[in-house]
Design a protein around this motif. Sequence first.
Motif, PDB file in Angstrom:
ATOM      1  N   ASN A  42       7.309  -3.512  20.147  1.00 44.10           N
ATOM      2  CA  ASN A  42       7.506  -4.850  19.596  1.00 44.10           C
ATOM      3  C   ASN A  42       8.938  -5.289  19.890  1.00 44.10           C
ATOM      4  O   ASN A  42       9.891  -4.531  19.664  1.00 44.10           O
ATOM      5  N   SER A  43       9.081  -6.517  20.387  1.00 42.18           N
ATOM      6  CA  SER A  43      10.434  -7.017  20.671  1.00 42.18           C
ATOM      7  C   SER A  43      11.234  -7.204  19.387  1.00 42.18           C
ATOM      8  O   SER A  43      12.460  -7.306  19.438  1.00 42.18           O
ATOM      9  N   GLU A  44      10.580  -7.271  18.256  1.00 41.98           N
ATOM     10  CA  GLU A  44      11.278  -7.307  16.976  1.00 41.98           C
ATOM     11  C   GLU A  44      11.784  -5.900  16.665  1.00 41.98           C
ATOM     12  O   GLU A  44      11.059  -5.019  16.231  1.00 41.98           O
ATOM     13  N   GLY A  45      13.057  -5.693  16.937  1.00 47.24           N
ATOM     14  CA  GLY A  45      13.680  -4.401  16.688  1.00 47.24           C
ATOM     15  C   GLY A  45      13.425  -3.360  17.755  1.00 47.24           C
ATOM     16  O   GLY A  45      13.922  -2.236  17.657  1.00 47.24           O
ATOM     17  N   GLY A  46      12.628  -3.684  18.787  1.00 46.57           N
ATOM     18  CA  GLY A  46      12.299  -2.689  19.800  1.00 46.57           C
ATOM     19  C   GLY A  46      11.561  -1.505  19.188  1.00 46.57           C
ATOM     20  O   GLY A  46      11.734  -0.360  19.607  1.00 46.57           O
ATOM     21  N   SER A  47      10.726  -1.770  18.193  1.00 45.26           N
ATOM     22  CA  SER A  47      10.017  -0.713  17.471  1.00 45.26           C
ATOM     23  C   SER A  47       8.752  -0.295  18.208  1.00 45.26           C
ATOM     24  O   SER A  47       8.170  -1.074  18.970  1.00 45.26           O
ATOM     25  N   LEU A  48       8.324   0.934  17.954  1.00 46.81           N
ATOM     26  CA  LEU A  48       7.064   1.425  18.492  1.00 46.81           C
ATOM     27  C   LEU A  48       6.001   1.186  17.424  1.00 46.81           C
ATOM     28  O   LEU A  48       6.023   1.821  16.370  1.00 46.81           O
ATOM     29  N   ILE A  49       5.078   0.265  17.693  1.00 50.39           N
ATOM     30  CA  ILE A  49       4.112  -0.147  16.670  1.00 50.39           C
ATOM     31  C   ILE A  49       2.675   0.215  17.038  1.00 50.39           C
ATOM     32  O   ILE A  49       1.752  -0.116  16.292  1.00 50.39           O
ATOM     33  N   GLY A  50       2.487   0.886  18.166  1.00 52.52           N
ATOM     34  CA  GLY A  50       1.136   1.281  18.553  1.00 52.52           C
ATOM     35  C   GLY A  50       1.172   2.493  19.454  1.00 52.52           C
ATOM     36  O   GLY A  50       2.032   2.596  20.335  1.00 52.52           O
ATOM     37  N   TYR A 103       1.282   1.966  10.516  1.00 55.93           N
ATOM     38  CA  TYR A 103       1.910   3.246  10.834  1.00 55.93           C
ATOM     39  C   TYR A 103       2.798   3.005  12.053  1.00 55.93           C
ATOM     40  O   TYR A 103       2.290   2.873  13.166  1.00 55.93           O
ATOM     41  N   VAL A 104       4.125   2.914  11.851  1.00 56.04           N
ATOM     42  CA  VAL A 104       5.032   2.533  12.926  1.00 56.04           C
ATOM     43  C   VAL A 104       6.293   3.391  12.883  1.00 56.04           C
ATOM     44  O   VAL A 104       6.591   4.043  11.877  1.00 56.04           O
ATOM     45  N   ALA A 105       7.021   3.391  14.009  1.00 57.46           N
ATOM     46  CA  ALA A 105       8.303   4.091  14.122  1.00 57.46           C
ATOM     47  C   ALA A 105       9.393   3.054  14.371  1.00 57.46           C
ATOM     48  O   ALA A 105       9.287   2.237  15.292  1.00 57.46           O
ATOM     49  N   GLN A 106      10.451   3.093  13.550  1.00 57.69           N
ATOM     50  CA  GLN A 106      11.496   2.073  13.603  1.00 57.69           C
ATOM     51  C   GLN A 106      12.881   2.725  13.590  1.00 57.69           C
ATOM     52  O   GLN A 106      13.057   3.812  13.033  1.00 57.69           O
ATOM     53  N   THR A 107      13.838   2.049  14.181  1.00 58.46           N
ATOM     54  CA  THR A 107      15.244   2.453  14.108  1.00 58.46           C
ATOM     55  C   THR A 107      16.115   1.209  14.018  1.00 58.46           C
ATOM     56  O   THR A 107      15.684   0.101  14.341  1.00 58.46           O
ATOM     57  N   LEU A 155      16.636   6.238  11.393  1.00 54.03           N
ATOM     58  CA  LEU A 155      15.375   6.482  12.094  1.00 54.03           C
ATOM     59  C   LEU A 155      14.315   6.634  11.006  1.00 54.03           C
ATOM     60  O   LEU A 155      14.476   7.454  10.112  1.00 54.03           O
ATOM     61  N   GLN A 156      13.254   5.873  11.075  1.00 55.61           N
ATOM     62  CA  GLN A 156      12.265   5.981  10.012  1.00 55.61           C
ATOM     63  C   GLN A 156      10.843   5.823  10.540  1.00 55.61           C
ATOM     64  O   GLN A 156      10.596   5.178  11.564  1.00 55.61           O
ATOM     65  N   LEU A 157       9.916   6.448   9.812  1.00 56.68           N
ATOM     66  CA  LEU A 157       8.482   6.319  10.047  1.00 56.68           C
ATOM     67  C   LEU A 157       7.894   5.626   8.822  1.00 56.68           C
ATOM     68  O   LEU A 157       8.134   6.058   7.697  1.00 56.68           O
ATOM     69  N   VAL A 158       7.163   4.565   9.043  1.00 57.32           N
ATOM     70  CA  VAL A 158       6.603   3.775   7.952  1.00 57.32           C
ATOM     71  C   VAL A 158       5.082   3.848   8.038  1.00 57.32           C
ATOM     72  O   VAL A 158       4.499   3.585   9.102  1.00 57.32           O
ATOM     73  N   ARG A 159       4.467   4.198   6.916  1.00 63.50           N
ATOM     74  CA  ARG A 159       2.999   4.359   6.902  1.00 63.50           C
ATOM     75  C   ARG A 159       2.447   3.941   5.550  1.00 63.50           C
ATOM     76  O   ARG A 159       3.110   4.115   4.532  1.00 63.50           O
ATOM     77  N   ASP A 160       1.227   3.397   5.567  1.00 64.87           N
ATOM     78  CA  ASP A 160       0.566   3.131   4.291  1.00 64.87           C
ATOM     79  C   ASP A 160       0.107   4.457   3.692  1.00 64.87           C
ATOM     80  O   ASP A 160      -0.033   5.469   4.376  1.00 64.87           O
ATOM     81  N   GLY A 161      -0.130   4.442   2.388  1.00 65.38           N
ATOM     82  CA  GLY A 161      -0.457   5.677   1.682  1.00 65.38           C
ATOM     83  C   GLY A 161      -1.932   5.972   1.580  1.00 65.38           C
ATOM     84  O   GLY A 161      -2.328   6.825   0.775  1.00 65.38           O
TER      85      GLY A 161
END
Length: 568
Positions: A99-107, A139-143, A220-226
């Motif tokens: 994703n160009s928003e933050g250069g995050s890995l979203i898939g 479920y995404v990876a962000q920095t 560095l963070q991993l975000v996921r629903d519970g």
Amino acid sequence: MNDIRRSILWVVFGLSMVLIWDKWQIHNGQKPTFFPGTAPAVTAPAASTSTPAAADASLPVAADQAPVVNAAGQAPAGAPGAVAQRHEVRTDLFKLVFNSEGGSLIGAQLLKHAEATRQSKDQSVQPFTLLTQGGDHIYVAQTGLIGGGFPTHKTPMTLVGNPTALADGQNELQVRFESAEVGGIKLVKTYTLTRGRYDIVVQHEVQNLGGQAVTPQLYLQLVRDGSKLSSETPFYSTFTGPAVYTAEKKYQKVEFTDIEKNKADFIKSTSDGYVAMVQHYFATAWLLGDGVARENFARKVDNNLFAVGSITQLKAIEPGQGQSVQARLFVGPQEEKVLETIAPGLELVKDYGWLTILAKPLYWLLEKIHGYVANWGWAIVLLVVLIKAAFYWLNASAYRSMAKMKKINPRIMEMRERLKGNPQQMQQEMMKMYREEKVNPLGGCFPILVQIPVFIALYWVLLSSVEMRNAPWAAWITDLSSPDPFYILPLVMAVTTMIQTALNPLPPDPLQAKLMWLMPLMFSVMFFFFPSGLVLYWITNNVLTIAQQAFINKRMGVPLKFSMPKFT
């Protein structure tokens, strides 16, 4: 008295059936019939909004840092304003979405692993989706950077070039994102994808374009629903949630509920290890280099949305200077041999619990057998045969003791009936008979108890091994990780369990005798929902046990007569 005991027994049995029915209702996505409060509360993640406040809520908070907002409660300049764009990249192992928003890995789709399906002739050919951002699952990876008004995972970034796929003969592919200047800082994020590897190198270049020195912090963070996985059943459950590994405390699982209650207990300050998000068969993990000081965190981001990550302090960056921090992001299956090569302790995301010391050798042996037979189903059968052979003499001792008990059981029953009005004399006569016949009533228990940890460890090996997913055995069993679609194996399991029970001597107490028969039957019900690989393992164990027990009974002159209590 017997009527009271019989009534209690049927009440227990009936209650068990009610509980099993409620669990079945929950498993099929319906409300439980009898105990409404037992339904799991699964809340879909709240849809992300475009308001600055919502964007800020997803930022991690350093130990000495408040969330970066101004007096008006708004995000700093550079917070999302432009429309985010998605960019797909394909390698030999992945189909990734950035994703160009933050250069995050979203898939992230894993091309070597198909989506889990119920066993059928129409197997799904869709690759397994691990990371995603959409629908009811996030479920995404962000920095990003904190410590000032710096670029975060909400900051618009520009993709440099147009990398789309790892070409034939090409070993590496780079995906590079650059932010505009935000708070005097420009962040350049480069993902390096390598052929045949599930770990991605992520380089963060922090450039100070302002007029003052800055000391940002990289998170560095991993975000996921519970939400739990839909593939799980009420009868067995695997861990889903964050995990933290350090050399000091090793592998620490963090429950979502503990995060919500602010009771999460794990090592916060460290200079080694990793943070991960774990689910059945698959995991993601952020790995900083050893020796890099960091603060680990686990927090609730939104309704049913959680984050786990690390924050590391950068050195002061003077105007016109820059600094680089390299991390690795693992996204993939819990293949033990692969995980061991990536980082120390990463293989522990494949969680065997307290029986790891037994489970790891069993998995190693299972893998070696598979190398010869090239079929995980037959590898399971042969492994159980080897284990039973290793415990043959120990089992023989137990079965000889059971055979002796079965031989004198008619005399014991006659004596109990004759002396039922004199319990003290009955006990004395029973002990005398045991001494004369050299029978130890508990002689069959200890050898079996010794083996229980081994078979529990094998249970966890089969339940945890991603190799079982979509692995065929024979005939209609095309996926050892899914239940038998025709329930043939569970029925065979129930029959073999009944035969095995019938070969054992009945306890003298009628109530105990009835329970000894009812409990295995109730236990067999659960196997209708267990993965085929686990049921196959248990059937093999039952068949070998029956064969050995029948052989020993015959050698000792005990007639092959099935013992059954009277249920009337």
